[in-house]
Enzyme design. Sequence first.
Site, mmCIF file in Angstrom:
data_model
loop_
_atom_site.group_PDB
_atom_site.id
_atom_site.type_symbol
_atom_site.label_atom_id
_atom_site.label_comp_id
_atom_site.label_asym_id
_atom_site.label_seq_id
_atom_site.Cartn_x
_atom_site.Cartn_y
_atom_site.Cartn_z
ATOM 1 N N GLU A 128 -7.911 -5.044 5.456
ATOM 2 C CA GLU A 128 -7.736 -4.791 3.955
ATOM 3 C C GLU A 128 -6.807 -5.795 3.176
ATOM 4 O O GLU A 128 -6.934 -5.980 1.924
ATOM 5 C CB GLU A 128 -7.461 -3.080 3.603
ATOM 6 C CG GLU A 128 -8.774 -2.521 4.090
ATOM 7 C CD GLU A 128 -8.328 -0.855 4.066
ATOM 8 O OE1 GLU A 128 -8.044 -0.381 5.220
ATOM 9 O OE2 GLU A 128 -8.864 -0.168 3.022
ATOM 10 N N ASN B 249 0.883 -1.280 0.001
ATOM 11 C CA ASN B 249 0.101 0.077 -0.023
ATOM 12 C C ASN B 249 0.845 1.110 -0.228
ATOM 13 O O ASN B 249 1.594 1.734 0.989
ATOM 14 C CB ASN B 249 -0.953 -0.038 1.270
ATOM 15 C CG ASN B 249 -2.089 1.038 1.254
ATOM 16 O OD1 ASN B 249 -1.722 1.887 0.533
ATOM 17 N ND2 ASN B 249 -2.784 1.177 2.368
ATOM 18 N N ARG C 36 -9.637 15.835 6.819
ATOM 19 C CA ARG C 36 -10.682 16.318 5.619
ATOM 20 C C ARG C 36 -11.827 16.615 6.003
ATOM 21 O O ARG C 36 -12.514 16.163 7.205
ATOM 22 C CB ARG C 36 -10.634 14.902 4.332
ATOM 23 C CG ARG C 36 -9.591 14.577 3.632
ATOM 24 C CD ARG C 36 -9.730 13.202 3.170
ATOM 25 N NE ARG C 36 -8.787 12.303 3.530
ATOM 26 C CZ ARG C 36 -8.870 10.979 3.248
ATOM 27 N NH1 ARG C 36 -9.910 10.630 2.420
ATOM 28 N NH2 ARG C 36 -8.167 10.181 3.659
ATOM 29 N N ARG D 271 -2.667 -1.957 -3.524
ATOM 30 C CA ARG D 271 -3.891 -1.374 -3.193
ATOM 31 C C ARG D 271 -3.719 -0.096 -4.149
ATOM 32 O O ARG D 271 -2.795 0.592 -4.045
ATOM 33 C CB ARG D 271 -3.940 -0.949 -1.748
ATOM 34 C CG ARG D 271 -5.061 0.046 -1.470
ATOM 35 C CD ARG D 271 -5.086 0.536 -0.302
ATOM 36 N NE ARG D 271 -6.382 1.343 0.106
ATOM 37 C CZ ARG D 271 -6.239 2.564 0.809
ATOM 38 N NH1 ARG D 271 -5.292 2.861 1.522
ATOM 39 N NH2 ARG D 271 -7.473 3.178 0.879
ATOM 40 N N HIS E 159 -12.528 2.953 0.094
ATOM 41 C CA HIS E 159 -12.691 2.026 1.010
ATOM 42 C C HIS E 159 -13.273 1.104 0.960
ATOM 43 O O HIS E 159 -13.830 0.052 1.647
ATOM 44 C CB HIS E 159 -13.184 2.634 2.616
ATOM 45 C CG HIS E 159 -12.349 3.698 3.189
ATOM 46 N ND1 HIS E 159 -12.799 4.890 3.742
ATOM 47 C CD2 HIS E 159 -10.900 3.933 3.220
ATOM 48 C CE1 HIS E 159 -11.998 5.555 4.288
ATOM 49 N NE2 HIS E 159 -10.777 4.848 3.897
#
Length: 384
Positions: free
Chosen positions: A370, A11, A227, A77, A166
């Site tokens: 993940e 990732n 964010r 990813r 996600h």
Amino acid sequence: MAGNRLVLVINSGSSSLKYQLVEPDSGEAQASGHIERIGEDASSVPDHDAALRRAFEELARDGIDLRTCGLVAVGHRVVHGGNEFYRPTLMDDARIAALEKLSELAPLHNPPALKGIEVARTLLPDVPHVAVFDTAFFHDMPPAAATYAIDRQVAERWQIRRYGFHGTSHRYVSEQAAAFLDRPAGGLKQIVLHLGNGSSASAIAGTRPIDTSMGLTPLEGLVMGTRSGDIDPSIVSYLWHRADMGVDDVETMLNERSGVLGLSGERDFRRLREMIESGDGAAQLAYSVFIHRLRKYIGAYLAVLGHTDVISFTAGIGENDPAVRRDAVAGLEELGIVLDQRRNLSGGRGARQISADGSPIVVLVIPTNEELAIARDCIGALGA
Ligand code: AMP
């Protein structure tokens, strides 16, 4: 370790690289690491090439030789798959070129992943490299949820739609929730709340997502660590006209200096809690804004689904912060959500129920994974 079938999951972010060596059948992680501050001034890791070499050195130090350990694939990813990429995809030169074009849609997120793929293919040329996309799960969202109500021709020309992110986590958690309840996922209606540095919510009917909170980019939706989530889009032009901020300045502010950090000066929820406890008003406001937005999405998705069987909390905050879970659903008993406060507080590591017995909607904590989901997607893509 010979005989094991292993997938190396990578990732690559803009300044960090996470890796995990996973046994997809058992789900066991054989090794993992996190290399940070890539390319920063004082860093000993100047670029992604150096970072990946560092990762391989770390694995070697742990006694793992990637050439002989049974590595069958490298899974990467990739945040944005655009309209084109939604299945786990074996990477070759042509597909990398196609992905490069997509970087315009995700300038903050895709370039580092592509760099990671490029470097890893050079260092490990003999194993297949598979890209797994964060947007994939949401590719077939109903048009009513995927479409922005803007000029249709402009949207088509520039591929503007709600993509969702996600996805690997939302899918994995919804599957794990069904497994935990010992019910087929196809028969369940679920809300998944992925609350970490980045946060997103999804509504899933059977195995199909029917709405999610992130949009064209991972900026839309919930309030996050740095964010803003949803804002009035006119704020961008207002700042441009009135504050003489360039579009890039505004975008950087919304992505990196907003959310909980922008309101309180702190992005980490553990520290935020300490600040609230010491009477910091800005921290309290940041937390209240975060919770308010989260509750709005829960309410919206209860309505979108019509009937809801299960709500799952996951990721760093969702798995570890009982106060967030309590406040997210407090007072919603009439909507069918009854938390067991003792279960909610009791902690633990694995999947667990935190709703009271008899709560019409079951509330769960489901640790996301993940890397494992990506590793299994790789195996699936290779038909291995
Ligand atoms: P993630 O992006 O899923 O790794 O989540 C990272 C975030 O989870 C951190 O920034 C923290 O705010 C939050 N977090 C991790 N552990 C805890 C904890 N024990 N209590 C509250 N928040 C936590």
